[in-house]
Design an enzyme around this catalytic site. Structure first.
Site, mmCIF file in Angstrom:
data_model
loop_
_atom_site.group_PDB
_atom_site.id
_atom_site.type_symbol
_atom_site.label_atom_id
_atom_site.label_comp_id
_atom_site.label_asym_id
_atom_site.label_seq_id
_atom_site.Cartn_x
_atom_site.Cartn_y
_atom_site.Cartn_z
ATOM 1 N N GLU A 408 0.805 -1.204 0.016
ATOM 2 C CA GLU A 408 -0.052 0.167 0.043
ATOM 3 C C GLU A 408 0.957 1.433 -0.147
ATOM 4 O O GLU A 408 0.485 2.156 -0.721
ATOM 5 C CB GLU A 408 -0.894 -0.198 1.206
ATOM 6 C CG GLU A 408 -2.127 -0.965 1.001
ATOM 7 C CD GLU A 408 -1.738 -2.253 1.417
ATOM 8 O OE1 GLU A 408 -2.638 -3.214 1.179
ATOM 9 O OE2 GLU A 408 -0.658 -2.602 1.635
ATOM 10 N N HIS A 475 -11.148 -5.717 9.219
ATOM 11 C CA HIS A 475 -11.788 -5.555 7.751
ATOM 12 C C HIS A 475 -13.163 -5.003 7.952
ATOM 13 O O HIS A 475 -13.990 -4.737 7.075
ATOM 14 C CB HIS A 475 -11.966 -6.989 7.072
ATOM 15 C CG HIS A 475 -10.831 -7.640 6.578
ATOM 16 N ND1 HIS A 475 -10.285 -8.512 7.487
ATOM 17 C CD2 HIS A 475 -10.335 -7.894 5.384
ATOM 18 C CE1 HIS A 475 -9.332 -9.042 6.835
ATOM 19 N NE2 HIS A 475 -9.512 -8.715 5.562
#
Length: 669
Positions: A408, A475
């Protein structure tokens, strides 16, 4: 370090490199200039006329050689010991001196120091103190060149210490997988501040790491100007025709402290003596004198001319007034200028889920902007884990719909590089939680770059987020508060399909960095008639969903639907409902107008309470609407715990579970 003097004989075999006398003399003058500037700076430092200095004495051949081998329109991303890059690109010295003094003629309006700046005029992109993101930015610049079929090379610098950072590995991996024409120039100068190389890495050479990435790698004597220039020139010519990354390890030494206050007491004296004999300037000077390429008279003339230039430009910089600014000027430069023109939606509509509206907004933006690239994990053939980009590869091709490695930080930095090289980027975080791995370039590079040196970050980071889907602690986060407090970022959080599409297209049009939050639980559960054609909705404007007089409910994201669902089953509650839609910039006017009308306010967020955006909104209301309030401000938020997995635990975690009771208490006050 003593002034440049003639060595008894050159230690280097310069004669093996076939370079014209004209090129050699030019390289010598380019070597001499940063050395003489540095010597002047060290004098000024001792006199207290400058505050800090990072010396590159002994390493000039790398900066000068690499820059001389590149074309003027090719980007270079230097570090704080690469003065030779700036002088070889012929930046007027008074502008450099003004930069170091924090004056207006510099490049950052006094907002950043030394070499922490970039300049599109000279195709130099300076560092930030967090070192690592620089490497990924070079990937993005090179990617833009490759996508436009431009035969250009990008060079990026790091020290051997910086190769220990994860960003180094991410950037090299990205460049290797995508075969980007990047020269990764590692100046191995023996020490990261005081930490020697044997405490930094265990392999024999940094160049050995190239094998792990399937990458060509070379070891170059960083003190030999002709070796640096010739080898880099040969490699650059090859890369322009056959794009690929190359890892270059330049062996050199830092002859002065990390910065002047650090000193060099931790370095054994014999090591200092050995490397002083390898001084790149004195050795090349001696070689040129020995071979009649340079005369003593010419050498004296070169030095006199450079010193004259230094002194004249110092006078210009010193005569410049200290920087001054207004609050308005400072605030105006946080974001890049953007003249938003709203494109109204057409009457033609069709029913869509939130997820479909986002997909359509992306697709229509790709059609409108041919320079737009979307990057993310599994977004190409697979269509992303939520299938938002399904079918995009067939329509737009893999050059623009790019699967990324799991990195990322490197991908956000790459997006920044695309923006620097005049392209747009959308980065999909597979889950918003994973943005923590890309946090540094977002808050320290993208957010600050326009304020620092007037470079926009044309990047949208899409953030699938939120609980209520049984996804557990890693998540399910809704972490917008990490970014709403960071000046320079815009934060968007739609609750309806029409808003999601129009706000996403507007975010992509905006040349500033936008964090675009998409609640996963709303993806397929919320439907609405959505305008089929391309349209935009301005950022920073809340939506007034329901008019009432008894209480204001101010919320966003899933909270909007919790509030509307509760009011639908309790019709007697006369509530005013505001959907913020954009959290930064914030529509304060809409908030204050609602609160002043009702006198009571409930602030609802899915995020946990402490440090959430509603805390700041509560403070704003207290400051601006205190006399209009008929009850204390009520905040409703989720529990201050990580998000649990089991359905019954998750239900109790969510703020939705406490909405009815909190609203009842507020109305009864």
């Amino acid at each position: 370090m003593k002034s440049v003097t003639t060595a008894e004989t050159s230690l280097f075999n310069f004669a093996q490199f076939e370079t014209s006398k004209e090129v050699q003399l030019n390289l010598y003058k380019r070597l001499l200039k940063p050395r003489l500037i540095e010597e002047k700076m060290l004098v000024l430092l001792r006199q207290g006329k400058i505050s800090k200095w990072f010396s590159g004495i002994g390493q000039e051949a790398i900066s000068v050689g690499v820059t001389s081998a590149l074309e003027k329109e090719e980007y270079i991303l230097p570090m704080h010991r690469n003065l030779g890059v700036f002088t070889t690109r012929e930046i007027p010295l008074h502008r450099l001196f003004s930069q170091w003094q924090g004056k207006k003629s510099g490049f950052t309006k006094g907002r950043d120091r030394s070499f922490h700046f970039g300049t599109q005029e000279f195709k130099i992109i300076g560092m930030i103190s967090h070192l690592g993101p620089q490497l990924g930015v070079a990937d993005g610049i090179a990617l833009a060149h490759k996508l436009r079929s431009e035969k250009k090379v990008t060079a990026v610098f790091s020290g051997e210490g910086g190769t220990s950072e994860g960003d180094f590995h991410e950037a090299l991996n990205i460049a290797s997988v995508w075969q980007l024409p990047v020269l990764f120039c590692i100046e191995n100068n023996g020490y990261g501040l005081s930490t020697p190389t044997n405490e930094q890495y265990f392999c024999e050479h940094i160049a050995d790491r190239g094998k792990g990435y399937g990458m060509e790698a070379h070891i170059i004597d960083g003190n030999n100007i002709l070796e640096v220039y010739q080898k880099v020139n040969e490699i650059a010519i090859s890369l322009r025709e056959n794009p690929r990354p190359v890892l270059l390890e330049f062996k050199t030494f830092r002859m002065r402290g990390h910065e002047e206050a650090s000193g060099t007491k931790y370095v054994p004296q014999e090591l200092m003596d050995t490397w002083e004999k390898k001084d790149p300037v004195t050795n090349f000077q001696q070689y040129l004198l020995e071979h009649g390429i340079l005369t003593e008279e010419q050498d004296a003339q070169f030095r006199k001319a450079i010193k004259k230039e230094i002194n004249e430009h110092l006078k210009i910089a010193n005569a410049e007034e200290p920087i001054s600014s207004t609050v308005e000027e400072e605030l105006n430069d946080v974001y890049a200028p953007f003249q938003f023109t709203e494109i109204k939606p057409t009457s033609a509509k069709k029913e869509m889920r939130l997820i479909d509206a986002i997909s359509e907004g992306l697709g229509q933006s790709l059609e409108k902007y041919e320079d737009l690239v979307i990057m993310g994990q599994d977004i190409a053939d697979y269509g992303g884990v939520f299938k938002i980009t399904e079918g995009f590869v067939e329509q737009f091709g893999k050059d623009r719909i790019r699967n990324t490695p799991i990195c990322e930080s490197g991908i956000v930095a790459t997006a920044m590089g695309l923006s620097i090289n005049n392209m747009k980027a959308v980065v999909e975080m597979q889950f918003g939680d994973f943005v923590s791995s890309g946090f540094n370039p977002i808050v320290n590079y993208l957010a600050k770059v326009n304020y620092r040196w007037n470079q926009n970050a044309d990047v949208v980071v899409r953030m699938p987020c939120g609980a209520g889907v049984g996804a557990g602690p890693f998540h399910s986060q809704t972490n917008e508060a990490w970014f709403t407090k960071t000046p320079g970022l815009k934060v968007v959080y739609p609750a309806f399909p029409q808003d999601a599409k129009g706000l996403l297209t507007a975010s992509i049009e905006d040349p500033n960095p936008v964090l675009f939050f998409e609640h996963k639980a709303l993806y397929r559960s919320i439907r609405q008639d959505v305008s089929e054609d391309y349209f935009t909705i301005p950022l920073g404007k809340a939506a007034h969903l329901r008019e009432g007089n008894s209480v204001s409910i101010i919320t966003y994201g899933a909270g909007v639907h919790w509030a509307l669902d509760h009011l639908a089953s309790n019709e007697e509650i006369d509530a005013d409902v505001i959907d913020l839609r954009t959290l930064q910039p914030l529509d304060e006017e809409a908030i204050f107008n609602s609160v002043k009308r009702t006198g009571k306010v409930l602030l609802l967020q899915e995020d946990s309470m402490f440090g959430g955006i509603m805390s700041d909104i509560s403070a704003l209301i207290a400051e601006h609407c205190f006399e209009d309030l008929d009850a204390p401000i009520k905040r409703v938020a989720s529990l201050p715990t990580p998000i649990p997995f089991a359905a019954n635990l998750e239900e109790k975690y969510l703020a939705k579970h406490r909405l009815a009771t909190s609203l009842e208490e507020l109305l009864a006050y």
